[in-house]
Design a protein around this motif. Structure first.
Motif, PDB file in Angstrom:
ATOM      1  N   ASN A 152      29.285  -9.379  10.139  1.00 20.59           N
ATOM      2  CA  ASN A 152      29.436  -7.998  10.587  1.00 20.59           C
ATOM      3  C   ASN A 152      29.975  -7.148   9.447  1.00 20.59           C
ATOM      4  O   ASN A 152      30.917  -7.543   8.768  1.00 20.59           O
ATOM      5  CB  ASN A 152      30.390  -7.920  11.779  1.00 20.59           C
ATOM      6  N   THR A 153      29.364  -5.989   9.241  1.00 15.55           N
ATOM      7  CA  THR A 153      29.805  -5.097   8.176  1.00 15.55           C
ATOM      8  C   THR A 153      29.214  -3.706   8.368  1.00 15.55           C
ATOM      9  O   THR A 153      28.296  -3.512   9.162  1.00 15.55           O
ATOM     10  CB  THR A 153      29.417  -5.650   6.780  1.00 15.55           C
ATOM     11  N   ILE A 154      29.736  -2.762   7.622  1.00 11.87           N
ATOM     12  CA  ILE A 154      29.191  -1.405   7.553  1.00 11.87           C
ATOM     13  C   ILE A 154      29.048  -1.079   6.080  1.00 11.87           C
ATOM     14  O   ILE A 154      29.961  -1.339   5.285  1.00 11.87           O
ATOM     15  CB  ILE A 154      30.116  -0.378   8.246  1.00 11.87           C
ATOM     16  N   CYS A 155      27.905  -0.518   5.684  1.00 10.18           N
ATOM     17  CA  CYS A 155      27.715  -0.130   4.297  1.00 10.18           C
ATOM     18  C   CYS A 155      26.846   1.126   4.224  1.00 10.18           C
ATOM     19  O   CYS A 155      26.185   1.493   5.198  1.00 10.18           O
ATOM     20  CB  CYS A 155      27.114  -1.262   3.468  1.00 10.18           C
ATOM     21  N   ALA A 156      26.848   1.769   3.068  1.00 10.84           N
ATOM     22  CA  ALA A 156      26.082   2.990   2.850  1.00 10.84           C
ATOM     23  C   ALA A 156      24.693   2.661   2.312  1.00 10.84           C
ATOM     24  O   ALA A 156      24.478   1.606   1.717  1.00 10.84           O
ATOM     25  CB  ALA A 156      26.820   3.895   1.873  1.00 10.84           C
ATOM     26  N   THR A 157      23.754   3.584   2.532  1.00 12.89           N
ATOM     27  CA  THR A 157      22.456   3.522   1.870  1.00 12.89           C
ATOM     28  C   THR A 157      22.356   4.733   0.952  1.00 12.89           C
ATOM     29  O   THR A 157      23.020   5.742   1.163  1.00 12.89           O
ATOM     30  CB  THR A 157      21.265   3.554   2.856  1.00 12.89           C
ATOM     31  N   VAL A 158      21.526   4.604  -0.064  1.00 13.41           N
ATOM     32  CA  VAL A 158      21.223   5.706  -0.974  1.00 13.41           C
ATOM     33  C   VAL A 158      19.713   5.921  -0.921  1.00 13.41           C
ATOM     34  O   VAL A 158      18.978   5.045  -0.453  1.00 13.41           O
ATOM     35  CB  VAL A 158      21.680   5.383  -2.415  1.00 13.41           C
ATOM     36  N   PRO A 159      19.216   7.075  -1.384  1.00 14.26           N
ATOM     37  CA  PRO A 159      17.766   7.270  -1.394  1.00 14.26           C
ATOM     38  C   PRO A 159      17.087   6.160  -2.192  1.00 14.26           C
ATOM     39  O   PRO A 159      17.521   5.819  -3.290  1.00 14.26           O
ATOM     40  CB  PRO A 159      17.595   8.630  -2.077  1.00 14.26           C
ATOM     41  N   GLY A 160      16.061   5.564  -1.608  1.00 10.86           N
ATOM     42  CA  GLY A 160      15.366   4.474  -2.284  1.00 10.86           C
ATOM     43  C   GLY A 160      14.382   3.776  -1.383  1.00 10.86           C
ATOM     44  O   GLY A 160      13.926   4.323  -0.384  1.00 10.86           O
ATOM     45  N   THR A 161      14.075   2.529  -1.733  1.00 10.17           N
ATOM     46  CA  THR A 161      13.092   1.724  -1.013  1.00 10.17           C
ATOM     47  C   THR A 161      13.782   0.722  -0.114  1.00 10.17           C
ATOM     48  O   THR A 161      14.614  -0.060  -0.572  1.00 10.17           O
ATOM     49  CB  THR A 161      12.183   0.964  -2.001  1.00 10.17           C
ATOM     50  N   LEU A 162      13.434   0.742   1.161  1.00 14.63           N
ATOM     51  CA  LEU A 162      13.893  -0.252   2.131  1.00 14.63           C
ATOM     52  C   LEU A 162      12.725  -1.213   2.337  1.00 14.63           C
ATOM     53  O   LEU A 162      11.579  -0.780   2.436  1.00 14.63           O
ATOM     54  CB  LEU A 162      14.272   0.453   3.439  1.00 14.63           C
ATOM     55  N   TYR A 163      13.020  -2.511   2.342  1.00 15.94           N
ATOM     56  CA  TYR A 163      11.995  -3.540   2.570  1.00 15.94           C
ATOM     57  C   TYR A 163      12.259  -4.158   3.931  1.00 15.94           C
ATOM     58  O   TYR A 163      13.338  -4.689   4.175  1.00 15.94           O
ATOM     59  CB  TYR A 163      12.053  -4.616   1.481  1.00 15.94           C
ATOM     60  N   LEU A 164      11.264  -4.108   4.812  1.00 17.94           N
ATOM     61  CA  LEU A 164      11.384  -4.593   6.180  1.00 17.94           C
ATOM     62  C   LEU A 164      10.328  -5.671   6.417  1.00 17.94           C
ATOM     63  O   LEU A 164       9.147  -5.441   6.169  1.00 17.94           O
ATOM     64  CB  LEU A 164      11.169  -3.431   7.154  1.00 17.94           C
ATOM     65  N   ARG A 165      10.767  -6.863   6.852  1.00 15.43           N
ATOM     66  CA  ARG A 165       9.806  -7.925   7.192  1.00 15.43           C
ATOM     67  C   ARG A 165       9.996  -8.277   8.655  1.00 15.43           C
ATOM     68  O   ARG A 165      11.049  -8.741   9.070  1.00 15.43           O
ATOM     69  CB  ARG A 165       9.991  -9.162   6.332  1.00 15.43           C
ATOM     70  N   VAL A 166       8.930  -8.030   9.436  1.00 19.12           N
ATOM     71  CA  VAL A 166       8.970  -8.381  10.853  1.00 19.12           C
ATOM     72  C   VAL A 166       8.425  -9.796  11.013  1.00 19.12           C
ATOM     73  O   VAL A 166       7.651 -10.260  10.174  1.00 19.12           O
ATOM     74  CB  VAL A 166       8.181  -7.373  11.726  1.00 19.12           C
ATOM     75  N   PRO A 167       8.835 -10.529  12.054  1.00 21.25           N
ATOM     76  CA  PRO A 167       8.365 -11.906  12.242  1.00 21.25           C
ATOM     77  C   PRO A 167       6.837 -11.996  12.206  1.00 21.25           C
ATOM     78  O   PRO A 167       6.148 -11.257  12.916  1.00 21.25           O
ATOM     79  CB  PRO A 167       8.920 -12.285  13.613  1.00 21.25           C
ATOM     80  N   GLY A 189      23.178  -1.348  -5.703  1.00 26.14           N
ATOM     81  CA  GLY A 189      21.960  -2.144  -5.837  1.00 26.14           C
ATOM     82  C   GLY A 189      21.362  -2.474  -4.490  1.00 26.14           C
ATOM     83  O   GLY A 189      21.735  -1.903  -3.472  1.00 26.14           O
ATOM     84  N   GLN A 190      20.432  -3.415  -4.464  1.00 30.31           N
ATOM     85  CA  GLN A 190      19.796  -3.797  -3.212  1.00 30.31           C
ATOM     86  C   GLN A 190      20.704  -4.723  -2.413  1.00 30.31           C
ATOM     87  O   GLN A 190      21.380  -5.577  -2.981  1.00 30.31           O
ATOM     88  CB  GLN A 190      18.456  -4.482  -3.486  1.00 30.31           C
ATOM     89  N   TYR A 191      20.699  -4.549  -1.092  1.00 32.10           N
ATOM     90  CA  TYR A 191      21.560  -5.324  -0.195  1.00 32.10           C
ATOM     91  C   TYR A 191      20.679  -6.008   0.835  1.00 32.10           C
ATOM     92  O   TYR A 191      19.974  -5.331   1.600  1.00 32.10           O
ATOM     93  CB  TYR A 191      22.559  -4.367   0.471  1.00 32.10           C
ATOM     94  N   GLY A 192      20.674  -7.340   0.831  1.00 30.36           N
ATOM     95  CA  GLY A 192      19.814  -8.102   1.730  1.00 30.36           C
ATOM     96  C   GLY A 192      20.509  -8.482   3.022  1.00 30.36           C
ATOM     97  O   GLY A 192      21.689  -8.840   3.021  1.00 30.36           O
ATOM     98  N   ILE A 193      19.764  -8.411   4.124  1.00 30.76           N
ATOM     99  CA  ILE A 193      20.280  -8.755   5.446  1.00 30.76           C
ATOM    100  C   ILE A 193      19.320  -9.749   6.090  1.00 30.76           C
ATOM    101  O   ILE A 193      18.107  -9.512   6.130  1.00 30.76           O
ATOM    102  CB  ILE A 193      20.406  -7.499   6.337  1.00 30.76           C
ATOM    103  N   TRP A 194      19.874 -10.865   6.581  1.00 32.17           N
ATOM    104  CA  TRP A 194      19.103 -11.883   7.272  1.00 32.17           C
ATOM    105  C   TRP A 194      19.796 -12.232   8.581  1.00 32.17           C
ATOM    106  O   TRP A 194      20.931 -11.807   8.829  1.00 32.17           O
ATOM    107  CB  TRP A 194      18.963 -13.135   6.399  1.00 32.17           C
ATOM    108  N   ALA A 195      19.162 -13.047   9.405  1.00 36.20           N
ATOM    109  CA  ALA A 195      19.756 -13.458  10.683  1.00 36.20           C
ATOM    110  C   ALA A 195      21.109 -14.102  10.444  1.00 36.20           C
ATOM    111  O   ALA A 195      21.296 -14.840   9.484  1.00 36.20           O
ATOM    112  CB  ALA A 195      18.819 -14.425  11.409  1.00 36.20           C
ATOM    113  N   GLY A 196      22.062 -13.803  11.320  1.00 39.17           N
ATOM    114  CA  GLY A 196      23.388 -14.383  11.219  1.00 39.17           C
ATOM    115  C   GLY A 196      24.285 -13.733  10.184  1.00 39.17           C
ATOM    116  O   GLY A 196      25.345 -14.265   9.864  1.00 39.17           O
ATOM    117  N   HIS A 197      23.875 -12.591   9.650  1.00 38.54           N
ATOM    118  CA  HIS A 197      24.664 -11.891   8.636  1.00 38.54           C
ATOM    119  C   HIS A 197      26.035 -11.518   9.196  1.00 38.54           C
ATOM    120  O   HIS A 197      26.179 -11.205  10.370  1.00 38.54           O
ATOM    121  CB  HIS A 197      23.927 -10.631   8.184  1.00 38.54           C
TER     122      HIS A 197
END
Length: 143
Positions: free
Chosen positions: A47-62, A37-45
């Motif tokens: 440490n980890t490593i994970c896989a991505t699959v073909p799909g939609t990435l959502y990016l929000r810049v400041p 499913g979708q995996y959210g990342i925010w400041a202070g997340h």
């Protein structure tokens, strides 16, 4: 500004496609397509490593709007507020050719119907997943 010259509540992200740097800069939130499913990342997340699959990435810049990005499979490494996204391809909706993606999806569906080796089947399945992801991002951007 927070540490390293980044805005408060943000982190540094590097999105690298196989043939170019897609984005390198500050980020407020990042949502990646993961195998479960979708995996959210925010400041202070953590440490980890994970896989991505073909799909939609959502990016929000400041201070910016959320951007939609069609990505292929790859890997994400999160370490000390620094996120590295390595994917075969990353595309903005305006860079996606709907007709080309539809042809790729149709060809992959046809290949899946043919008798073939396991390797050919997996390649066709990945091609189909990527084409569907590209069409999805393109249609989301046109709403």
């Amino acid at each position: 500004a927070a540490e390293g010259g980044l805005p408060v509540n943000s982190f540094r992200v590097h999105i690298l496609a196989a043939d170019h740097t897609f984005y390198d800069g500050p980020c407020e939130s990042l949502i990646i397509p993961a195998p479960d499913g979708q995996y959210g990342i925010w400041a202070g997340h953590a440490n980890t490593i994970c896989a991505t699959v073909p799909g939609t990435l959502y990016l929000r810049v400041p201070g910016g709007e959320e951007q939609l990005v069609a990505v292929s499979s790859g890997v994400v490494k999160i370490e000390d507020n620094d996120v590295l996204v390595l994917v075969d391809s990353a595309e903005h909706p305006e860079d996606i050719d709907r007709l080309r993606a539809q042809h790729a999806a149709d060809a992959a569906k046809e290949a899946l119907l043919q008798k073939q080796s396991i390797r050919e089947y997996r390649e066709a399945r990945l091609t189909l997943s990527r084409a569907i992801a590209r069409l999805h991002v393109k249609s989301l951007s046109e709403q």
